[in-house]
Design an enzyme around this catalytic site. Sequence first.
Site, PDB file in Angstrom:
ATOM      1  N   ALA A  83     -20.417   4.349  -0.895  1.00  0.00           N
ATOM      2  CA  ALA A  83     -20.754   2.652  -0.794  1.00  0.00           C
ATOM      3  C   ALA A  83     -19.748   1.903   0.113  1.00  0.00           C
ATOM      4  CB  ALA A  83     -22.309   2.242  -1.440  1.00  0.00           C
ATOM      5  N   ASN A 163     -28.372  -3.859  -8.035  1.00  0.00           N
ATOM      6  CA  ASN A 163     -27.778  -3.168  -8.790  1.00  0.00           C
ATOM      7  C   ASN A 163     -27.655  -3.744 -10.469  1.00  0.00           C
ATOM      8  OD1 ASN A 163     -25.325  -4.658  -6.835  1.00  0.00           O
ATOM      9  ND2 ASN A 163     -24.677  -3.789  -9.012  1.00  0.00           N
ATOM     10  N   GLN A 191     -29.354   1.700  -4.645  1.00  0.00           N
ATOM     11  CA  GLN A 191     -30.390   1.693  -5.251  1.00  0.00           C
ATOM     12  C   GLN A 191     -31.190   2.032  -5.373  1.00  0.00           C
ATOM     13  OE1 GLN A 191     -29.080   2.035  -9.036  1.00  0.00           O
ATOM     14  NE2 GLN A 191     -26.980   1.040  -8.532  1.00  0.00           N
ATOM     15  N   CYS A 336     -19.883  -5.868 -15.114  1.00  0.00           N
ATOM     16  CA  CYS A 336     -20.807  -5.105 -14.339  1.00  0.00           C
ATOM     17  C   CYS A 336     -20.014  -4.800 -12.653  1.00  0.00           C
ATOM     18  CB  CYS A 336     -22.051  -6.144 -13.274  1.00  0.00           C
ATOM     19  SG  CYS A 336     -23.554  -5.992 -15.003  1.00  0.00           S
TER      20      CYS A 336
HETATM   21  C1  LIG Z   1     -22.206   1.492  -6.380  1.00  0.00           C
HETATM   22  C2  LIG Z   1     -22.693   0.880  -5.781  1.00  0.00           C
HETATM   23  C3  LIG Z   1     -21.595   0.246  -4.619  1.00  0.00           C
HETATM   24  C4  LIG Z   1     -20.528   1.057  -4.664  1.00  0.00           C
HETATM   25  O1  LIG Z   1     -20.713   2.256  -4.065  1.00  0.00           O
HETATM   26  P1  LIG Z   1     -19.110   2.955  -4.452  1.00  0.00           P
HETATM   27  O2  LIG Z   1     -19.806   4.592  -3.758  1.00  0.00           O
HETATM   28  O3  LIG Z   1     -18.666   3.809  -5.560  1.00  0.00           O
HETATM   29  O4  LIG Z   1     -18.165   2.523  -3.801  1.00  0.00           O
HETATM   30  C5  LIG Z   1     -22.190  -0.424  -3.726  1.00  0.00           C
HETATM   31  N1  LIG Z   1     -23.289  -1.097  -3.286  1.00  0.00           N
HETATM   32  C6  LIG Z   1     -24.207  -0.601  -4.262  1.00  0.00           C
HETATM   33  C7  LIG Z   1     -25.157  -1.524  -4.722  1.00  0.00           C
HETATM   34  C8  LIG Z   1     -23.999  -0.136  -5.915  1.00  0.00           C
HETATM   35  O5  LIG Z   1     -24.812   0.002  -6.488  1.00  0.00           O
END
Ligand SMILES: *Cc1c(COP(=O)(O)O)cnc(C)c1O
Length: 401
Positions: A83, A163, A191, A336
């Site tokens: 993400a 998140n 999320q 966090c």
């Molecule tokens: C965990 C998270 C990310 C990052 O995701 P990765 O796949 O670990 O890079 C981005 N946005 C939100 C809302 C997240 O909870």
Amino acid sequence: MQNQRVPGMAEGVYLDYASTSPLDPRVRDCMLTAMDDKAGFGNPSATNHAYGQAAGAMVATAAQQVAGLVNGDPELLVWTSGATESDNLAIIGGAEFRRGRGRHVIAVTTEHKAVLSACDALEHRGWSITRLQPDADGLISAQQVADAIRDDTTLVSVMHVNNETGVVQDIAAIGERCRAAGVLLHTDAVQSAGRLPLDMQSMNIDLLTVNAHKVCGPKGIGALLLNPTTIRRVEPLLFGGGQQRGMRPGTLPVHQIVGMGEAFRLLSGEMADEVPRLTKLREQLWSGLSQLPGVILNGHPQQRSASILTVSVSGVEGESLRFALRDIAVTSGSACNSATAEPSYVLRALGHDDVLAEASIRFSLGRFTTGADIEAAIDAFGTAVRHLRAVAATGAASEAA
Ligand SMILES: *Cc1c(COP(=O)(O)O)cnc(C)c1O
């Protein structure tokens, strides 16, 4: 499957699904099958022979499974490393692709760092960024977004579920305003995938970020979905062999992609039962935690995800609370976002001072969470808070003496 421990998972209560989640054994099996497939090791770009075709077919199926959950187009799905990369590609790649309209981007101060830091990077390139401040419940209104849109606005980025707090933004209302203004809407739905209905078409989302490891899939794989009615390309961040129409080159990690596909297939099939189950567990958790005086729920009380509950505690020190709760896997208000122990900027944005932001605990629930886990967390939390307050009172009394 539900209420069953994941084989090989360590003992102890795990309530940190918003950081990452255990691999579902069914996803693992699919990945192993893909890795053992005699032809499947092929390069999906090598479409001229059977090996490449076998791998390509697995990737195509996974794209349908991921796109299926969000009413996206599997042809306009870009595989990424997760993400973080999807957020970067959406914001930098999406904004740069549309820079003919102007160089202004809008985001919210409570977005994930992957969004905020990508905005910072654009700012360094001379873009102008508006950072919207949510209300004390963590919400921003569609009107706030509409008011911030200018003639030179290219892109708006608003996450679906936060998140850290679990607050749910009204993406459909925001999407309507963005679409009417001809501005791209990017939504980080990491999320919310599998916890809330998601429809890129009806919600007017142009660019959508998802990943696998927050939903019991493998780490290191994510996707950015492009809405075919509005944007069919973004500028790449990486340059190479032209795979994925040049938007994200590099040989595709087929076993990771297969795992993400299966994880999303499971979400589609199980959401209807899983969301009410998680909601009940979250309510059980809150009714237990709120028995203690001075425990505050962070974020809007109703407009929230089934899987995240964050509380702040008055009269205890964050560091001590973290230590007292070390036997349950949760996230604290200062851990966090980074390795640095700074108070959470998301909780600060809700109006908390540093002390209260630090004395915060995020409980996040998922597929293998049981009622017994929730009871254990309530017990541990109650014991810790009562103990720390007693110690603080004794200290204050001896100081006064
Ligand atoms: C965990 C998270 C990310 C990052 O995701 P990765 O796949 O670990 O890079 C981005 N946005 C939100 C809302 C997240 O909870």
